[in-house]
Design a protein around this motif. Structure first.
Motif, PDB file in Angstrom:
ATOM      1  N   ARG A  12      50.629  29.401  38.831  1.00 22.26           N
ATOM      2  CA  ARG A  12      49.526  28.453  38.603  1.00 22.26           C
ATOM      3  C   ARG A  12      49.353  27.519  39.784  1.00 22.26           C
ATOM      4  N   ARG A  13      50.470  27.033  40.325  1.00 27.53           N
ATOM      5  CA  ARG A  13      50.368  26.096  41.451  1.00 27.53           C
ATOM      6  C   ARG A  13      49.761  26.759  42.678  1.00 27.53           C
ATOM      7  N   VAL A  14      50.192  27.973  42.966  1.00 27.50           N
ATOM      8  CA  VAL A  14      49.669  28.661  44.149  1.00 27.50           C
ATOM      9  C   VAL A  14      48.175  28.927  44.002  1.00 27.50           C
ATOM     10  N   VAL A  56      36.849  32.719  48.456  1.00 26.94           N
ATOM     11  CA  VAL A  56      38.221  32.214  48.410  1.00 26.94           C
ATOM     12  C   VAL A  56      38.646  31.998  46.952  1.00 26.94           C
ATOM     13  N   THR A  57      37.761  31.461  46.133  1.00 22.45           N
ATOM     14  CA  THR A  57      38.069  31.274  44.711  1.00 22.45           C
ATOM     15  C   THR A  57      38.273  32.619  44.027  1.00 22.45           C
ATOM     16  N   TRP A  58      37.421  33.589  44.311  1.00 24.56           N
ATOM     17  CA  TRP A  58      37.593  34.936  43.738  1.00 24.56           C
ATOM     18  C   TRP A  58      38.925  35.552  44.175  1.00 24.56           C
ATOM     19  N   LEU A  59      39.269  35.363  45.450  1.00 22.59           N
ATOM     20  CA  LEU A  59      40.541  35.887  45.946  1.00 22.59           C
ATOM     21  C   LEU A  59      41.730  35.250  45.201  1.00 22.59           C
ATOM     22  N   ALA A  60      41.645  33.949  44.950  1.00 18.30           N
ATOM     23  CA  ALA A  60      42.710  33.282  44.193  1.00 18.30           C
ATOM     24  C   ALA A  60      42.813  33.858  42.779  1.00 18.30           C
ATOM     25  N   ILE A  61      41.677  34.131  42.145  1.00 19.21           N
ATOM     26  CA  ILE A  61      41.674  34.702  40.794  1.00 19.21           C
ATOM     27  C   ILE A  61      42.242  36.114  40.810  1.00 19.21           C
ATOM     28  N   VAL A  62      41.843  36.926  41.772  1.00 20.02           N
ATOM     29  CA  VAL A  62      42.326  38.311  41.858  1.00 20.02           C
ATOM     30  C   VAL A  62      43.833  38.335  42.102  1.00 20.02           C
ATOM     31  N   LEU A  63      44.318  37.494  43.006  1.00 20.64           N
ATOM     32  CA  LEU A  63      45.759  37.439  43.265  1.00 20.64           C
ATOM     33  C   LEU A  63      46.530  36.931  42.049  1.00 20.64           C
ATOM     34  N   TYR A  64      45.940  35.983  41.330  1.00 19.12           N
ATOM     35  CA  TYR A  64      46.562  35.466  40.118  1.00 19.12           C
ATOM     36  C   TYR A  64      46.722  36.581  39.089  1.00 19.12           C
ATOM     37  N   GLU A  65      45.656  37.337  38.856  1.00 17.68           N
ATOM     38  CA  GLU A  65      45.723  38.445  37.896  1.00 17.68           C
ATOM     39  C   GLU A  65      46.670  39.542  38.352  1.00 17.68           C
TER      40      GLU A  65
END
Length: 153
Positions: free
Chosen positions: A64-66, A110-119
């Motif tokens: 979550r933090r990352v 960048v936001t999409w990349l954060a979501i994809v990496l999170y999933e």
């Protein structure tokens, strides 16, 4: 007279207890219930103390933090550059495209990349641990239900 090996006469405290209630309040109390049967301790620690739960909590907190710092950090960088480096934000990167607009347009990827990496990290690292804990909890629940049925509770 007592023998030399018995210096004191026997006391009443050494006598066996009477078979009737000595005090009136002893009759009003019901007899103590028998001790319940002891169950065999499980081979694994209780679920709340399970090391997998600590690993899952720690990994989920880090994830979550990352993800949050990636998306918000980029936006904060954009805001700081807008406030303190207006000359840089106004410089043209391509024909008619200023750096500020390019950075603003990159906010969505960048936001999409954060979501994809999170999933991706959730599926790869956290979901197997969560599934293992879930299966163990189901087994424990079935074992407890079978144990309660067997004892007549």
């Amino acid at each position: 007279m007592s023998s030399p090996y018995e210096p004191y006469p026997p006391h009443a405290s050494h006598a066996p207890p009477p078979s009737y209630a000595t005090y009136p309040w002893q009759e009003s109390f019901p007899p103590e219930p028998p001790e319940p049967p002891r169950h065999r301790a499980p081979d694994h620690p209780p679920l709340g103390q399970h090391s997998d739960l600590r690993v899952l909590r720690t990994a989920y907190r880090l994830q979550r933090r990352v993800a949050t710092l990636t998306a918000l950090g980029y936006f904060l960088l954009f805001l700081i550059l807008s406030a303190f480096a207006p000359g840089f934000m106004g410089d043209e990167v391509a024909a008619g495209l200023p750096a500020g607009l390019l950075l603003a347009l990159l906010q969505l990827p960048v936001t999409w990349l954060a979501i994809v990496l999170y999933e991706h990290t959730a599926r790869r690292y956290l979901d197997p641990v969560a599934d293992r804990i879930r299966r163990q909890a189901e087994i424990d629940a079935k074992r407890d239900a079978a144990g309660q049925r067997g004892t007549g509770r």
